[in-house]
Scaffold this motif. Structure first.
Motif, PDB file in Angstrom:
ATOM      1  N   LEU A   8       0.826  -1.206   0.000  1.00 25.00           N
ATOM      2  CA  LEU A   8       0.000   0.000   0.000  1.00 25.00           C
ATOM      3  C   LEU A   8       0.859   1.255   0.000  1.00 25.00           C
ATOM      4  N   LEU A  16      10.405   1.347   1.863  1.00 18.81           N
ATOM      5  CA  LEU A  16      11.451   0.306   1.870  1.00 18.81           C
ATOM      6  C   LEU A  16      11.389  -0.543   3.145  1.00 18.81           C
ATOM      7  N   TYR A  69      -2.495   0.296   8.621  1.00 15.13           N
ATOM      8  CA  TYR A  69      -2.342  -0.410   7.348  1.00 15.13           C
ATOM      9  C   TYR A  69      -3.494  -1.406   7.155  1.00 15.13           C
TER      10      TYR A  69
END
Ligand code: PFF
Length: 450
Positions: A28, A229, A107
């Motif tokens: 996402l 990352l 999330y």
């Protein structure tokens, strides 16, 4: 993944290790978070800062986390401790675990939206024929009780994957799904080319207006680079503890950074032409992608099929990321607190569930509950991405650059001299000076001290 002689699991193949690492990075963050952050922060100016952070700070830090993880075969606490940083492990460890649980909370809410959109596409219930319908539909789908249910469903799916062990299924699934997601994004990019707002969208994303680079843009771009990352919280360290000796760490870090930024750029190329074609504000924030994408699907022949497939893949990409962030706290509870994997997974899921419900309610019943002017959702996102991750990266770079022996780092990067790594000097320089200085200055700047 197979068992290693130390009793820890190891990724079966080099490709599997890279695919799983990319699976953690791509999610996402690239497709939902990057476009909305770029939209808020002026497009091109944000993009250029983001790419600089990814390659000048992200890649060296990724290598550092890989070296520490594989060299110690341990969770974040154990990694710092084995390398002589017992005290530091008590700062970096809790910071990483806190960040991972905060991220997992919000999330899961967004991942829950993908489930809702996937099912609504499948049943033909999505109507995005005009702007009001699009926005109204988003509000409809993300307030009330439904997002709570989808957040729970998502976290339970994550739980089931995690308790079944460190995860053959996920490794195999990533190998197939990540390339498929990539192809789908390329196809949507081609479609963007034919939208009336293509030129304006591309100009917005790729033409940097340097006067727009403010402290907010720098902090946002740095946070996005870390988030995307999966850096600064020990996630990549934990994954690298499952790498075999065959994995070349520098190459894996570069591949991860290149593919991860490529997906974010593709997402931008898909979203911004549509934003300008359909007259949506690029500054819409976290709802941007969910409001824009269905317009794109509506224009395509067989739009419902594209839409279902896309949200399904996005859901799976989110799972490969949440599995990785959950591993941080689970390996900690298992290895440091001697819990069974099942109990550790239940504990992490329960904490994320409590946080997830608060975040889900931020779009409904609790939308006017704010702390420092932010809803729980925005606060968790801001705290984790813009504070905890860069702080974790700051500690990691100083530790790996100054404390850990150069021989340890170079042995990891070259597999004890079996292959060359010509950039050890530059790499150590980045860890010692460039990364900590950049993070520190941006922090000072963002709190108005510079
Ligand atoms: N990198 C993931 C994404 O871009 O969606 C998010 C993420 C995964 C953040 C794992 C942190 C983490 F530990």
């Amino acid at each position: 993944m197979s068992s290693h002689n130390s009793g820890r699991a190891v990724f079966n193949t080099k490709f599997g290790a890279i695919a799983t690492t990319v699976g953690s990075a791509v999610g996402l963050g690239n497709i939902w978070r990057f476009p909305y952050e770029a939209g808020i922060h002026g497009g091109g100016a944000f993009m250029i800062c983001y790419l600089c952070f990814v390659f000048l700070i992200g890649v060296p830090l990724l290598c550092a986390e890989f070296c520490m993880g594989r060299g110690t075969r341990s969770n974040i606490f154990g990694a710092y401790r084995s390398l002589g940083g017992k005290r530091i492990s008590h700062i970096a460890g809790p910071l990483g675990i806190l960040a991972s649980l905060l991220i997992l909370s919000f999330y899961s809410v967004v991942a829950g939206w993908t489930v809702e959109y996937c099912l609504s596409s499948l049943t033909g219930a999505l109507d995005f024929s005009n702007r009001e319908a699009g926005h109204g539909q988003f509000v409809n789908l993300t307030t009330g009780w439904r997002p709570l249910i989808w957040t729970v469903v998502f976290l339970l799916t994550n739980f089931l994957i995690l308790v079944s062990g460190v995860t053959k299924g996920i490794e195999r699934a990533s190998n197939v799904l990540m390339p498929l997601l990539f192809l789908l994004l390329v196809a949507f990019c081609v479609n963007s080319f034919f939208l009336p707002g293509f030129e304006e969208g591309i100009r917005f994303l790729f033409t940097p207006d340097f006067s727009k680079i403010t402290s907010g843009v720098l902090l946002g771009a740095m946070g996005q680079a870390f988030f995307s990352l999966s850096l600064g919280l020990g996630c990549m360290m934990t994954y690298a503890s499952y790498f075999s000796e065959k994995n070349r760490l520098g190459k894996t870090a570069a591949t991860t950074a290149i593919l991860d930024s490529a997906v974010a750029i593709l997402a931008g190329v898909i979203i911004f032409p549509a934003v300008f074609s359909f007259n949506i504000s690029p500054e819409a924030g976290p709802t941007l992608v969910f409001e824009v994408l269905p317009y794109i699907f509506n224009r395509l022949p067989g739009g419902m099929v594209w839409s279902t497939l896309f949200f399904l893949l996005l859901f799976l990409a989110s799972l490969t990321s949440t599995v990785s962030m959950s591993e941080i706290s689970i390996t900690y509870f298992c290895e440091e607190k001697r819990m069974s994997r099942k109990r550790a997974t239940i504990l992490s899921t329960a904490i994320a569930l409590a946080g997830g419900l608060l975040c889900a309610l931020s779009f409904g019943a609790m939308s006017d509950v704010t702390i420092f002017g932010m809803t729980f959702f925005n606060l968790f996102d801001y705290l984790s991405s813009n504070i905890c991750l860069p702080a974790g990266g700051f500690i990691c770079s100083l530790f790996a650059g100054w404390w850990v022996s150069r021989k340890f780092i170079s042995d990891q990067l070259t597999d004890h001299g079996r292959y060359g790594f010509g950039m050890t000097g530059a790499f150590i320089f980045c860890l010692r000076w460039l990364c900590p200085a950049a993070i520190f200055l941006i922090f000072l700047n963002s709190i108005g001290l510079l």
